[in-house]
Design an enzyme around this catalytic site. Structure first.
Site, PDB file in Angstrom:
ATOM      1  N   LEU A 166       0.811  -1.216   0.000  1.00  0.00           N
ATOM      2  CA  LEU A 166       0.000   0.000   0.000  1.00  0.00           C
ATOM      3  C   LEU A 166       0.845   1.267   0.000  1.00  0.00           C
ATOM      4  CD1 LEU A 166      -2.601  -1.231   2.622  1.00  0.00           C
ATOM      5  CD2 LEU A 166      -2.992  -0.936   0.161  1.00  0.00           C
ATOM      6  N   LYS A 226       1.214  -3.934   5.531  1.00  0.00           N
ATOM      7  CA  LYS A 226       1.077  -2.638   6.207  1.00  0.00           C
ATOM      8  C   LYS A 226       0.152  -2.822   7.401  1.00  0.00           C
ATOM      9  CE  LYS A 226       0.867   2.191   4.788  1.00  0.00           C
ATOM     10  NZ  LYS A 226       1.144   3.070   3.643  1.00  0.00           N
ATOM     11  N   ARG A 299      34.002  29.870 -15.230  1.00  0.00           N
ATOM     12  CA  ARG A 299      33.823  28.402 -15.178  1.00  0.00           C
ATOM     13  C   ARG A 299      35.178  27.698 -15.263  1.00  0.00           C
ATOM     14  NH1 ARG A 299      32.477  25.833 -20.934  1.00  0.00           N
ATOM     15  NH2 ARG A 299      33.210  27.505 -22.267  1.00  0.00           N
ATOM     16  N   GLU A 347      21.076  14.414 -12.324  1.00  0.00           N
ATOM     17  CA  GLU A 347      21.460  15.523 -11.440  1.00  0.00           C
ATOM     18  C   GLU A 347      20.878  15.390 -10.036  1.00  0.00           C
ATOM     19  OE1 GLU A 347      20.201  15.861 -14.502  1.00  0.00           O
ATOM     20  OE2 GLU A 347      21.965  16.536 -15.628  1.00  0.00           O
TER      21      GLU A 347
HETATM   22  C1  LIG Z   1       8.162  13.153  -2.658  1.00  0.00           C
HETATM   23  C2  LIG Z   1       6.997  12.840  -1.780  1.00  0.00           C
HETATM   24  N1  LIG Z   1       5.770  12.698  -2.318  1.00  0.00           N
HETATM   25  C3  LIG Z   1       4.701  12.433  -1.535  1.00  0.00           C
HETATM   26  C4  LIG Z   1       4.842  12.312  -0.178  1.00  0.00           C
HETATM   27  C5  LIG Z   1       3.626  12.049   0.715  1.00  0.00           C
HETATM   28  N2  LIG Z   1       3.663  10.670   1.222  1.00  0.00           N
HETATM   29  C6  LIG Z   1       4.166  10.359   2.420  1.00  0.00           C
HETATM   30  S1  LIG Z   1       4.143   8.725   2.749  1.00  0.00           S
HETATM   31  C7  LIG Z   1       3.426   8.380   1.251  1.00  0.00           C
HETATM   32  C8  LIG Z   1       3.115   6.958   0.873  1.00  0.00           C
HETATM   33  C9  LIG Z   1       4.360   6.149   0.942  1.00  0.00           C
HETATM   34  O1  LIG Z   1       4.115   4.832   0.565  1.00  0.00           O
HETATM   35  P1  LIG Z   1       5.285   3.774   0.705  1.00  0.00           P
HETATM   36  O2  LIG Z   1       6.547   4.292   0.129  1.00  0.00           O
HETATM   37  O3  LIG Z   1       4.771   2.504   0.155  1.00  0.00           O
HETATM   38  O4  LIG Z   1       5.522   3.701   2.270  1.00  0.00           O
HETATM   39  P2  LIG Z   1       4.694   2.895   3.349  1.00  0.00           P
HETATM   40  O5  LIG Z   1       3.591   2.158   2.672  1.00  0.00           O
HETATM   41  O6  LIG Z   1       5.670   1.986   3.955  1.00  0.00           O
HETATM   42  O7  LIG Z   1       4.191   3.920   4.307  1.00  0.00           O
HETATM   43  C10 LIG Z   1       3.206   9.556   0.540  1.00  0.00           C
HETATM   44  C11 LIG Z   1       2.550   9.636  -0.795  1.00  0.00           C
HETATM   45  C12 LIG Z   1       6.139  12.475   0.350  1.00  0.00           C
HETATM   46  N3  LIG Z   1       6.385  12.415   1.660  1.00  0.00           N
HETATM   47  N4  LIG Z   1       7.188  12.712  -0.470  1.00  0.00           N
END
Ligand SMILES: Cc1ncc(C[n+]2csc(CCOP(=O)(O)OP(=O)(O)O)c2C)c(N)n1
Ligand SMILES: *[C@@H]1O[C@H](CO)[C@@H](O)[C@H](O)[C@H]1NC(C)=O
Ligand SMILES: *[C@@H]1O[C@H](CO)[C@@H](O)[C@H](O)[C@H]1NC(C)=O
Length: 603
Positions: A166, A226, A299, A347
């Site tokens: 998830l 999860k 540069r 980058e």
């Molecule tokens: C660049 C970025 N985009 C969106 C988010 C918001 N965000 C935090 S957790 C998450 C979901 C993460 O899912 P996953 O990597 O599968 O982690 P887990 O299921 O273990 O919580 C999102 C979309 C964020 N922190 N950073």
């Protein structure tokens, strides 16, 4: 083990209990079976490194350090409070955090920098472990790092993907298709295992195996759930980022406590102490080798300066993204080939790798590319400030003065971008001598440093003995009868000097200032010069007006009665052409300065 405290703190305060639960066994095995470190000295240079790339699972990291004895269990109850360093996402305010995470997709790049440093610079035994989310692995930067790590045979690096199916708002695209993850990791050149991420014995064994593999980084695809261990929550949608309902907390804690099979106190193994003690502070420079009137592009002077810096200290390293013969980091590479990291055309990863190299004061890192291309790494740069990074970035080919290559190559937003970074010092040298000082000062300045360099050759205007300081402008032309202060930097400083010559022939004198650093800006010199010229200031810059030198100067003199700041800056989308034609077209050439000064005189 850590589950109890993890859960108690998580349930009490955190927004992300389910993201912690899927990784409980992984983190427990890493901290109490696999990793070698001093629990009472988390920042020790010999310790194995751990990067929690899925930073929102911070409570599990804090729980692990509490279990290891570094944090007090009572600290955990202060999670996310204003007076606690246990913030919502990890930052290096905590000595066990090397880089801030929380903007997903950046931890593996930094881990690559740490692993590269461990293997090739420190030549030490410490290993680097990075925990990522499966949702997170949609970020392109993750795959830039994957390509980098295998290219450089980082066999001291392990990436663990917590494939809990998830994400935040719905399932991650590959759900539990661990075979697809495996194929992708293998295609990127990684030694890859698929494991049951809740099987402690399997995790122990796999992580041990990873340490035996030579010449390849290891990816562990951990199939997890999860919210593991909480009935009604485990593997269910709509629980990301939600605390457990208050009335359920007690029963959930009991449920998790019942799953704990042993309360045996575990301690980590100590590290091998073979990382060298080094010093990177107070790097001294020899005086520059330029004569006034010599022609050299800043540069090019950057490359010369960086190789001299590399001679002065053996922990200076340079990185570039396949532009080394344009930024002239190639000059450093030729002099110190073992300390140059080619990051190829990636980058974002280059910035993260550089930050990783600079952690724990292991190196003084300088990463360069066209300034325009640093904008795609802006989130990484922003996170660098939160990471308390001392990384140095050089952006070449600024502005319309690059000429024929056209607007895609012209940096016109970079000053605005770097000025807005809280820890950043912005150097904008205008000749060979000041470029050399900028490089040495950057090496000795904490926080992020940005050096903006230009493509065209320009005359050396400072003598080799000239002293430079951060935040100290130079008055490069003055007389008792100056009527306007003109502030230029890089190519526009030279345009301002040409304008001053032309105006002097016509009996009009102007004062010309080279700010040297745009941030901090030498407000005192600008104000005293402005006052001496009747409050008339003209700024001229090869950058957009928004966030550039003109706005920085306007902010510095705001509140000074009788000051008027006129800004000559690039506007709109430029085009290809000769540099001189473009400077004229966008009103930042000597000719435009002469006109602006004359109209000021006329008023
Ligand atoms: C660049 C970025 N985009 C969106 C988010 C918001 N965000 C935090 S957790 C998450 C979901 C993460 O899912 P996953 O990597 O599968 O982690 P887990 O299921 O273990 O919580 C999102 C979309 C964020 N922190 N950073
Ligand atoms: C960089 O090097 C390549 C390969 O030698 C060459 O083709 C290219 O023109 C060089 N670029 C610059 C800007 O000098
Ligand atoms: C790096 O060295 C500086 C002293 O120059 C020190 O203040 C800082 O805490 C060190 N950082 C780390 C992470 O060790």
């Amino acid at each position: 083990m850590s589950c109890v405290w993890l859960t108690r703190s998580a349930l009490a305060a955190t927004k992300h209990p389910t993201s912690c639960c899927s990784a409980a066994e992984i983190v427990s095995v890493l901290f109490f079976n696999t990793m070698k470190y001093k629990a009472d000295d988390p920042g020790n240079i010999n310790n194995d490194r751990f990067v929690l790339s899925k930073g929102h699972a911070a409570p599990i990291l804090y729980a692990a350090w509490a279990e290891a004895g570094f944090l007090k269990e009572s600290d955990l109850l202060n999670l996310r409070k204003i007076d606690s360093d246990l913030e919502g996402h990890p930052t290096p305010k905590l000595p066990f955090v090397d880089v801030a995470t929380g903007s997903l997709g950046q931890g593996l790049g930094a881990s690559c920098g740490m692993a590269y440093t461990g293997k090739y610079f420190d030549k030490a035994s410490y290993r680097v472990y990075c925990l990522l989310g499966d949702g997170e692995s949609s970020e392109g930067a993750v795959w830039e790092a994957m390509a980098f790590a295998s290219h450089y045979k980082l066999d001291n690096l392990v990436a663990i993907f917590d494939v809990n199916r998830l994400g935040q708002s719905e399932a991650a695209p590959l759900q539990h298709k661990t075979d697809v993850y495996k194929k992708r990791c293998e295609a990127f050149g990684w030694n890859t295992y698929v494991v049951d991420g809740h099987d402690v014995a399997e995790l122990c064994c796999t992580l041990w195996q990873a340490a035996q593999v030579k010449d390849k980084p290891t990816a562990i695809i951990a199939k997890t759930y999860k919210g593991k261990g909480i009935a009604g929550v485990e593997n269910e949608d709509n629980w990301h980022g939600k605390p457990m309902p208050k009335d359920k907390v007690e029963s959930i804690i009991k449920e998790i406590q019942n799953q704990i099979q042993t309360n045996k106190k575990l301690s980590p193994q100590p590290p091998v102490e073979d990382a060298p003690e080094i010093s990177i502070s107070d790097i001294k420079m020899q005086s520059p080798n330029y004569k006034i009137g010599d022609k050299i592009a800043t540069r090019k002077a950057y490359g010369v300066a960086l190789s001299k810096l590399g001679q002065a200290n053996s922990h200076v390293v340079a990185l570039d993204g396949d532009t080394k013969n344009s930024t002239f980091s190639e000059t450093f590479k030729n002099a110190h080939p073992d300390r140059y990291i080619e990051c190829f055309i990636a980058e974002q990863n280059m910035v993260s790798v550089a930050m990783g190299c600079a952690t724990r004061n292991r190196t003084v890192a300088f990463a360069s590319t066209f300034a325009a291309f640093l904008s795609r790494a802006y989130d990484h740069i922003r996170m660098g400030a939160i990471s308390q990074s001392n990384v140095n970035l050089c952006g070449s080919h600024c502005g319309v003065s690059i000429g024929e290559d056209g607007p895609s190559q012209m940096a016109l937003e970079d000053i605005a971008m770097f000025r807005a970074v809280p820890t950043c010092t912005v150097f904008y040298p205008s000749d060979g001598v000041s470029t050399e000082h900028a490089v040495f000062l950057a090496a000795n300045t904490k926080g992020i440093c940005f050096i903006r360099t230009s493509r065209p050759d320009t005359a050396v205007i400072y003598s080799p003995e000239e002293k430079f300081e951060v935040g100290q402008a130079k008055v490069v032309r003055q007389s008792d009868s100056d009527r306007v202060t003109v502030i230029g930097a890089g190519v526009t400083l030279h345009e301002a000097l040409a304008a001053a010559d032309e105006l002097a022939k016509q009996g009009m004198n102007i004062r010309v200032i080279d700010p040297f650093t745009i941030k901090p800006l030498d407000a005192a010199t600008i104000i005293s010069s402005g006052r001496a010229t009747g409050g008339h200031i003209i700024t001229v810059e090869d950058h957009y007006k928004e966030g550039g030198i003109g706005e920085a100067v306007a902010a510095a003199v705001a509140g000074q009665p009788g000051f008027i700041v006129q800004s000559l800056a690039v506007h709109g989308v430029p085009r290809s052409g000769k540099p001189s034609e473009l400077l004229d077209m966008f009103g930042i050439s000597a000719k435009s300065i002469v006109e602006a000064v004359k109209s000021t005189f006329a008023n």
